[in-house]
Motif scaffolding. Structure first.
Motif, PDB file in Angstrom:
ATOM      1  N   UNK A   1       4.390 -10.585 -12.377  1.00  0.00           N
ATOM      2  CA  UNK A   1       4.064 -11.934 -12.831  1.00  0.00           C
ATOM      3  C   UNK A   1       2.577 -12.234 -12.631  1.00  0.00           C
ATOM      4  N   UNK A   2       2.023 -11.780 -11.514  1.00  0.00           N
ATOM      5  CA  UNK A   2       0.585 -11.965 -11.281  1.00  0.00           C
ATOM      6  C   UNK A   2      -0.233 -11.200 -12.324  1.00  0.00           C
ATOM      7  N   UNK A   3       0.209  -9.996 -12.609  1.00  0.00           N
ATOM      8  CA  UNK A   3      -0.459  -9.174 -13.627  1.00  0.00           C
ATOM      9  C   UNK A   3      -0.369  -9.840 -14.996  1.00  0.00           C
ATOM     10  N   UNK A   4       0.792 -10.403 -15.281  1.00  0.00           N
ATOM     11  CA  UNK A   4       1.007 -11.070 -16.570  1.00  0.00           C
ATOM     12  C   UNK A   4       0.101 -12.295 -16.707  1.00  0.00           C
ATOM     13  N   UNK A   5      -0.024 -13.082 -15.638  1.00  0.00           N
ATOM     14  CA  UNK A   5      -0.886 -14.266 -15.681  1.00  0.00           C
ATOM     15  C   UNK A   5      -2.343 -13.876 -15.936  1.00  0.00           C
ATOM     16  N   UNK A   6      -2.727 -12.714 -15.421  1.00  0.00           N
ATOM     17  CA  UNK A   6      -4.111 -12.262 -15.569  1.00  0.00           C
ATOM     18  C   UNK A   6      -4.375 -11.729 -16.974  1.00  0.00           C
ATOM     19  N   UNK A   7      -3.402 -11.026 -17.555  1.00  0.00           N
ATOM     20  CA  UNK A   7      -3.605 -10.341 -18.845  1.00  0.00           C
ATOM     21  C   UNK A   7      -3.145 -11.159 -20.058  1.00  0.00           C
ATOM     22  N   UNK A   8      -2.288 -12.135 -19.849  1.00  0.00           N
ATOM     23  CA  UNK A   8      -1.689 -12.875 -20.964  1.00  0.00           C
ATOM     24  C   UNK A   8      -2.698 -13.533 -21.911  1.00  0.00           C
ATOM     25  N   UNK A   9      -3.814 -14.104 -21.413  1.00  0.00           N
ATOM     26  CA  UNK A   9      -4.746 -14.769 -22.335  1.00  0.00           C
ATOM     27  C   UNK A   9      -5.290 -13.859 -23.433  1.00  0.00           C
TER      28      UNK A   9
ATOM     29  N   UNK B   1       6.212  -1.763  -9.957  1.00  0.00           N
ATOM     30  CA  UNK B   1       5.782  -3.098  -9.520  1.00  0.00           C
ATOM     31  C   UNK B   1       6.962  -3.953  -9.094  1.00  0.00           C
ATOM     32  N   UNK B   2       6.701  -4.855  -8.168  1.00  0.00           N
ATOM     33  CA  UNK B   2       7.696  -5.891  -7.872  1.00  0.00           C
ATOM     34  C   UNK B   2       7.554  -6.990  -8.927  1.00  0.00           C
ATOM     35  N   UNK B   3       8.538  -7.870  -8.987  1.00  0.00           N
ATOM     36  CA  UNK B   3       8.482  -8.969  -9.949  1.00  0.00           C
ATOM     37  C   UNK B   3       7.290  -9.872  -9.650  1.00  0.00           C
ATOM     38  N   UNK B   4       6.970 -10.071  -8.362  1.00  0.00           N
ATOM     39  CA  UNK B   4       5.812 -10.885  -8.010  1.00  0.00           C
ATOM     40  C   UNK B   4       4.525 -10.252  -8.548  1.00  0.00           C
ATOM     41  N   UNK B   5       4.378  -8.941  -8.353  1.00  0.00           N
ATOM     42  CA  UNK B   5       3.191  -8.230  -8.850  1.00  0.00           C
ATOM     43  C   UNK B   5       3.123  -8.275 -10.375  1.00  0.00           C
TER      44      UNK B   5
ATOM     45  N   UNK C   1      13.334 -15.415 -14.313  1.00  0.00           N
ATOM     46  CA  UNK C   1      14.551 -15.751 -13.548  1.00  0.00           C
ATOM     47  C   UNK C   1      14.859 -14.746 -12.438  1.00  0.00           C
ATOM     48  N   UNK C   2      14.099 -13.647 -12.357  1.00  0.00           N
ATOM     49  CA  UNK C   2      14.376 -12.625 -11.342  1.00  0.00           C
ATOM     50  C   UNK C   2      13.739 -12.985 -10.008  1.00  0.00           C
ATOM     51  N   UNK C   3      14.300 -12.415  -8.946  1.00  0.00           N
ATOM     52  CA  UNK C   3      13.767 -12.636  -7.608  1.00  0.00           C
ATOM     53  C   UNK C   3      12.440 -11.895  -7.451  1.00  0.00           C
ATOM     54  N   UNK C   4      11.484 -12.499  -6.754  1.00  0.00           N
ATOM     55  CA  UNK C   4      10.138 -11.950  -6.665  1.00  0.00           C
ATOM     56  C   UNK C   4      10.070 -10.592  -5.984  1.00  0.00           C
ATOM     57  N   UNK C   5      10.998 -10.315  -5.066  1.00  0.00           N
ATOM     58  CA  UNK C   5      10.935  -9.050  -4.338  1.00  0.00           C
ATOM     59  C   UNK C   5      11.620  -7.888  -5.074  1.00  0.00           C
ATOM     60  N   UNK C   6      12.305  -8.181  -6.165  1.00  0.00           N
ATOM     61  CA  UNK C   6      12.944  -7.114  -6.941  1.00  0.00           C
ATOM     62  C   UNK C   6      11.877  -6.218  -7.573  1.00  0.00           C
ATOM     63  N   UNK C   7      12.308  -4.993  -7.908  1.00  0.00           N
ATOM     64  CA  UNK C   7      11.400  -4.031  -8.549  1.00  0.00           C
ATOM     65  C   UNK C   7      11.665  -4.024 -10.056  1.00  0.00           C
ATOM     66  N   UNK C   8      10.600  -3.857 -10.825  1.00  0.00           N
ATOM     67  CA  UNK C   8      10.700  -3.901 -12.296  1.00  0.00           C
ATOM     68  C   UNK C   8      11.730  -2.903 -12.824  1.00  0.00           C
ATOM     69  N   UNK C   9      11.761  -1.700 -12.266  1.00  0.00           N
ATOM     70  CA  UNK C   9      12.672  -0.663 -12.761  1.00  0.00           C
ATOM     71  C   UNK C   9      14.135  -1.054 -12.610  1.00  0.00           C
ATOM     72  N   UNK C  10      14.425  -1.998 -11.681  1.00  0.00           N
ATOM     73  CA  UNK C  10      15.814  -2.403 -11.453  1.00  0.00           C
ATOM     74  C   UNK C  10      16.324  -3.349 -12.532  1.00  0.00           C
ATOM     75  N   UNK C  11      15.440  -4.092 -13.173  1.00  0.00           N
ATOM     76  CA  UNK C  11      15.906  -5.092 -14.143  1.00  0.00           C
ATOM     77  C   UNK C  11      15.514  -4.773 -15.585  1.00  0.00           C
ATOM     78  N   UNK C  12      14.686  -3.745 -15.779  1.00  0.00           N
ATOM     79  CA  UNK C  12      14.238  -3.424 -17.141  1.00  0.00           C
ATOM     80  C   UNK C  12      15.362  -2.774 -17.946  1.00  0.00           C
ATOM     81  N   UNK C  13      15.276  -2.899 -19.256  1.00  0.00           N
ATOM     82  CA  UNK C  13      16.200  -2.192 -20.150  1.00  0.00           C
ATOM     83  C   UNK C  13      15.568  -0.855 -20.529  1.00  0.00           C
ATOM     84  N   UNK C  14      16.305   0.223 -20.309  1.00  0.00           N
ATOM     85  CA  UNK C  14      15.781   1.556 -20.606  1.00  0.00           C
ATOM     86  C   UNK C  14      15.990   1.954 -22.066  1.00  0.00           C
TER      87      UNK C  14
END
Length: 453
Positions: A158-166, A152-156, A194-207
């Motif tokens: 965040x949208x997923x998080x807004x939908x599932x967070x409740x 997922x991209x960061x935008x995707x 704080x990440x850019x929306x077009x970045x991919x999750x795998x690039x910023x996640x901790x493995x």
């Protein structure tokens, strides 16, 4: 801590008044303004009839917030007061792990009845968790969490998080999975924001993800979360597929449960008495241990009887029996408590078996030497009898050394044998040390009888 403010006291009066007048609107207006903990405190004080009245005033979702603050045993009783359909809807609204904990306290017929009446998806999640062995990661985890795919991209995300967070129990950690639902990383909510929306999750996640296996013991998990200061810990199966998460509030409950369990065993009871236990139930829990200790105490009494001739010749020896036995028992219990705690925290394992025993031996020797020398001086001043002082002082010194070693050795040995070390409880250590100290005392007195008479 109970809320004693004037406003709170007025709310209580208004709530009782609303119940008496059967005023739903007034009750809801006053009651729902309170914190859930305060709601629970008031609810506990009400009669069964008043509680039954409240079930018609509150929605299952509102009732679930109150239920979350109850002790598990109390909740089991409260749920049986409710209409089964209403209770099933309350289970629907509870976090899955809390619902499972409560159902584990019910009989099979009640569980089957509630699951039949519940929402199918909620019931399936609970059924899955009920299969896990009690006090394991699987039994205390929740399935209400947020995951994102590594692609997922960061935008995707965040949208997923807004939908599932409740519906999620916590969103501070977002766990990352691959297409096979295997756990591959974790992202903090801050990093996502704080990440850019077009970045991919795998690039910023901790493995480097610390996780628990579904069959891990809850004590191990509590230690893991304490050491790492986690708010949540992922739980995986043998294929590393994410099954659920364990949140810090559940671990606090585990720590409280384990501490109560260890304390009750140290006190020589099978389970800590609860306020709602009847006198008969309390007796059933305490009596078996007391009967065992009674028979062990008879061994001490028979040992004293074996030295009856020694007592007849030097009656003053009887004066010091409680002193020596008490000192040995107290010292053994101190060593036991320290060792059980160090095993629970993992300090004993890091220190090593032999090293800890050496330290306790040295501790016992120093305390025994000081206590023994002190009693020699006291008896010398009191009775002007140096030989009596030496016999009592030597007996105390040896008894304290052995009692300290026994208090440390028994729980360490039990831990090595995969037996709960708290089983080596205070009363057992005390009674065993009574027996040992009596043998040492009268054995020493008999050997030096000619100097005492």
């Amino acid at each position: 801590m109970q809320n004693n403010s004037m406003e709170y006291q007025n709310s209580i009066k208004n709530i009782y008044s609303a119940l008496a007048e059967d005023s739903i609107d007034q009750f809801r207006s006053e009651f729902l303004e309170l914190h859930p903990y305060d709601q629970t405190s008031i609810f506990k004080e009400l009669s069964e009839d008043a509680r039954t009245q409240i079930y018609t005033y509150l929605s299952p979702e509102e009732m679930a917030e109150i239920i979350e603050n109850f002790d598990l045993v109390e909740v089991g009783i409260i749920m049986t007061e409710m209409n089964p359909t209403y209770a099933a809807h309350v289970f629907d609204e509870l976090p899955t792990d809390d619902a499972v904990d409560i159902m584990n306290k019910l009989d099979h017929e009640q569980i089957a009845s509630y699951l039949t009446l519940m929402d199918k998806d909620e019931a399936k999640e609970i059924k899955d968790l009920l299969h896990y062995e009690e006090k394991t990661a699987g039994s205390i985890m929740t399935t209400e969490y947020v995951v994102v795919n590594q692609k997922m991209t960061i935008r995707e995300a965040m949208n997923h998080l807004r939908h599932k967070a409740p519906d999620a129990e916590t969103i501070y950690y977002v766990f990352v999975i691959d297409d096979l639902r295997r756990l591959v990383g974790v992202i903090s909510l801050r990093d996502l924001i704080v990440s850019e929306e077009e970045w991919v999750v795998s690039d910023i996640m901790s493995e480097h993800v610390v996780y628990a296996s579904v069959g891990d013991d809850q004590e191990l998990i509590a230690k893991l979360m304490r050491d790492y200061d986690f708010l949540a810990l992922p739980v995986v199966d043998f294929k590393n597929r994410l099954l659920g998460i364990i949140t810090v509030d559940d671990i606090l409950d585990v720590m409280d449960e384990e501490a109560s369990d260890d304390y009750s065993k140290l006190a020589g009871v099978s389970d800590m008495d609860r306020n709602n236990l009847s006198a008969i139930d309390a007796v059933k829990k305490r009596l078996p241990w007391l009967i065992i200790l009674l028979f062990l105490g008879m061994i001490t009494a028979s040992l004293i009887g074996q030295f009856e001739s020694t007592l007849e010749q030097v009656a003053i020896l009887a004066v010091f029996i409680p002193l020596i036995a008490g000192m040995a028992g107290n010292t053994g219990t101190q060593a036991l408590a320290v060792t059980v705690r160090s095993i629970a925290t993992g300090d004993a394992l890091s220190e090593g078996f032999l090293k800890r025993l050496k330290r306790e031996l040295f501790t016992g020797f120093i305390t025994g030497l000081i206590c023994g020398a002190t009693i020699v001086l006291i008896i010398l001043v009191w009775k002007q009898d140096i030989f009596l002082g030496l016999v009592v002082g030597f007996s105390i010194m040896i008894s304290l050394i052995i009692a300290t070693i026994a208090g440390a050795f028994l729980p360490l040995l039990m831990h090595k044998l995969n037996i709960d070390p708290a089983v080596a409880s205070g009363p057992f250590i005390t009674t065993i040390n009574d027996i040992i100290s009596i043998i040492i005392y009268f054995g020493t007195a008999t050997m030096f009888m000619e100097y005492l008479t």
